[in-house]
Design a protein around this motif. Structure first.
Motif, PDB file in Angstrom:
ATOM      1  N   ALA A   1       0.793  -1.354  -0.075  1.00 10.67           N
ATOM      2  CA  ALA A   1       0.062  -0.004   0.078  1.00 10.67           C
ATOM      3  C   ALA A   1       0.934   1.159  -0.073  1.00 10.67           C
ATOM      4  N   ASP A   2       1.980   1.413   0.622  1.00 10.26           N
ATOM      5  CA  ASP A   2       2.837   2.516   0.631  1.00 10.26           C
ATOM      6  C   ASP A   2       3.410   2.892  -0.949  1.00 10.26           C
ATOM      7  N   ASP A   3       3.462   1.895  -1.746  1.00 13.29           N
ATOM      8  CA  ASP A   3       3.899   2.174  -3.155  1.00 13.29           C
ATOM      9  C   ASP A   3       2.739   3.106  -3.842  1.00 13.29           C
ATOM     10  N   PHE A   4       1.589   3.071  -3.413  1.00  8.28           N
ATOM     11  CA  PHE A   4       0.544   3.741  -3.723  1.00  8.28           C
ATOM     12  C   PHE A   4      -0.384   5.079  -2.947  1.00  8.28           C
ATOM     13  N   SER A   5       0.693   5.234  -2.042  1.00  8.89           N
ATOM     14  CA  SER A   5       0.275   6.401  -1.165  1.00  8.89           C
ATOM     15  C   SER A   5       1.407   7.337  -1.030  1.00  8.89           C
ATOM     16  N   TYR A   6       0.924   8.627  -0.398  1.00  6.07           N
ATOM     17  CA  TYR A   6       2.040   9.720  -0.252  1.00  6.07           C
ATOM     18  C   TYR A   6       1.345  10.805   0.887  1.00  6.07           C
ATOM     19  N   SER A   7       2.283  10.877   1.834  1.00  2.00           N
ATOM     20  CA  SER A   7       1.840  11.931   2.892  1.00  2.00           C
ATOM     21  C   SER A   7       2.565  13.041   2.849  1.00  2.00           C
ATOM     22  N   GLY A   8       1.903  14.251   3.002  1.00  2.00           N
ATOM     23  CA  GLY A   8       2.824  15.419   3.050  1.00  2.00           C
ATOM     24  C   GLY A   8       1.978  16.620   2.365  1.00  2.00           C
ATOM     25  N   LEU A   9       0.987  16.343   1.527  1.00  2.00           N
ATOM     26  CA  LEU A   9       0.255  17.553   0.729  1.00  2.00           C
ATOM     27  C   LEU A   9      -0.282  18.552   1.616  1.00  2.00           C
ATOM     28  N   ASP A  10      -0.416  18.025   3.084  1.00  2.00           N
ATOM     29  CA  ASP A  10      -1.107  19.136   3.974  1.00  2.00           C
ATOM     30  C   ASP A  10      -0.237  19.948   4.399  1.00  2.00           C
ATOM     31  N   VAL A  11       1.048  19.857   4.126  1.00  2.00           N
ATOM     32  CA  VAL A  11       2.205  20.859   4.607  1.00  2.00           C
ATOM     33  C   VAL A  11       2.522  22.029   3.701  1.00  2.00           C
ATOM     34  N   PRO A  12       2.133  23.193   4.264  1.00  2.00           N
ATOM     35  CA  PRO A  12       2.259  24.384   3.408  1.00  2.00           C
ATOM     36  C   PRO A  12       3.840  24.638   2.714  1.00  2.00           C
ATOM     37  N   GLY A  13       3.918  24.751   1.458  1.00  2.00           N
ATOM     38  CA  GLY A  13       5.165  25.321   0.751  1.00  2.00           C
ATOM     39  C   GLY A  13       5.530  26.527   1.498  1.00  2.00           C
ATOM     40  N   ASN A  14       7.080  26.581   1.102  1.00  4.14           N
ATOM     41  CA  ASN A  14       7.651  27.949   1.572  1.00  4.14           C
ATOM     42  C   ASN A  14       7.755  28.819   0.377  1.00  4.14           C
ATOM     43  N   THR A  15       6.841  29.870   0.901  1.00  4.51           N
ATOM     44  CA  THR A  15       6.674  30.916  -0.282  1.00  4.51           C
ATOM     45  C   THR A  15       7.534  32.318  -0.169  1.00  4.51           C
ATOM     46  N   SER A  16       8.490  32.069   0.892  1.00  3.34           N
ATOM     47  CA  SER A  16       9.551  33.133   1.159  1.00  3.34           C
ATOM     48  C   SER A  16      10.580  33.001  -0.083  1.00  3.34           C
ATOM     49  N   ASN A  17      10.199  33.278  -1.187  1.00  5.93           N
ATOM     50  CA  ASN A  17      11.149  33.592  -2.278  1.00  5.93           C
ATOM     51  C   ASN A  17      10.904  34.507  -3.361  1.00  5.93           C
ATOM     52  N   GLN A  18      11.653  34.759  -4.210  1.00  9.84           N
ATOM     53  CA  GLN A  18      11.529  35.970  -5.131  1.00  9.84           C
ATOM     54  C   GLN A  18      10.125  35.813  -5.920  1.00  9.84           C
ATOM     55  N   LEU A  19       9.464  34.839  -6.110  1.00 10.17           N
ATOM     56  CA  LEU A  19       8.153  34.719  -6.667  1.00 10.17           C
ATOM     57  C   LEU A  19       6.815  34.656  -5.630  1.00 10.17           C
ATOM     58  N   GLY A  20       7.201  34.520  -4.561  1.00 12.97           N
ATOM     59  CA  GLY A  20       6.203  34.368  -3.556  1.00 12.97           C
ATOM     60  C   GLY A  20       5.410  33.008  -4.083  1.00 12.97           C
TER      61      GLY A  20
END
Length: 225
Positions: free
Chosen positions: A57-76
């Motif tokens: 089952a681990d091959d067909f799952s992923y955890s982490g999309l609930d974590v906000p991405g870091n937008t502290s960059n040139q593009l925001g």
């Protein structure tokens, strides 16, 4: 005569079916240079397949999309794309997913295109100005103000973008029609190419002063990832 006509019709249908199914698969990389040396070759259009009896089952799952991405960059902005590299079960399925985070007041996923996939965008939070531009010769711009719950489709290979026009962070989920859709950010490709494109090419193409082009090429061009 009826039997002859039936046989002829079936033959034509069989040939048509062969023509329809005899096509090259879509590439999953920018190019593939032919080589005879197997020791120097790489696998293309997918990865090696695990023995099905060893899959879990681990091959067909992923955890982490609930974590906000870091937008502290040139593009925001920040894009977290989940392909077969991170979720092995996606291999050969022709789909991938991405989370897009954009900072308030102008966070941008800049004009770009996916050479190997179309995209459907679902806004979860915030207010986005999103759109795409059609190809030559019309260059028609299709845009929409998107709010939570809204969907927008970016057709295969067309330049598109998302801009956060709200005062709060924006979050969207993008589904793409390839396990490796690729991304080519227009400004990065033009002004951040390695090696640099001759300034004369860009001054003529964009009607810009040569010094201005060289200044742009000297900048650091970041990707929203």
């Amino acid at each position: 005569m009826k039997a002859y006509n039936l046989i002829a019709a079936l033959t034509i249908l069989a040939l048509a079916s062969t023509f329809v199914t005899a096509y090259d698969p879509s590439p999953l990389q920018d190019f593939c240079v032919a080589i005879d040396d197997a020791n120097s070759a790489v696998l293309v259009n997918g990865k090696l397949c695990k023995n099905p009896s060893l899959a879990n089952a681990d091959d067909f799952s992923y955890s982490g999309l609930d974590v906000p991405g870091n937008t502290s960059n040139q593009l925001g902005g920040h894009v977290n794309i989940i392909t077969a590299d991170l979720m092995p079960g996606l291999n050969t399925l022709g789909i991938s997913l991405a989370r897009i985070d954009l900072a308030p007041n102008g966070g941008l996923n800049p004009p770009h295109y996916h050479p190997r996939g179309s995209e459907v965008l679902l806004v979860l939070e915030g207010t986005l100005y999103a759109g795409f531009v059609t190809s030559n010769p019309d260059h028609r711009l299709f845009t929409k103000i998107l709010k939570p719950g809204d969907l927008f489709v970016f057709p295969f290979g067309l330049i598109h973008f998302q801009l956060n026009i709200g005062k709060t962070p924006a979050v969207a989920i993008a589904a793409l029609t390839s396990q490796n859709p690729g991304v080519n950010t227009v400004a990065n490709a033009i002004f951040g190419a390695s090696w640099p494109i001759y300034p004369e090419v860009l001054t003529t193409a964009f009607h810009l002063d040569k010094q201005f082009v060289e200044d742009l090429q000297a900048q650091e061009w970041v990707n929203p990832t």
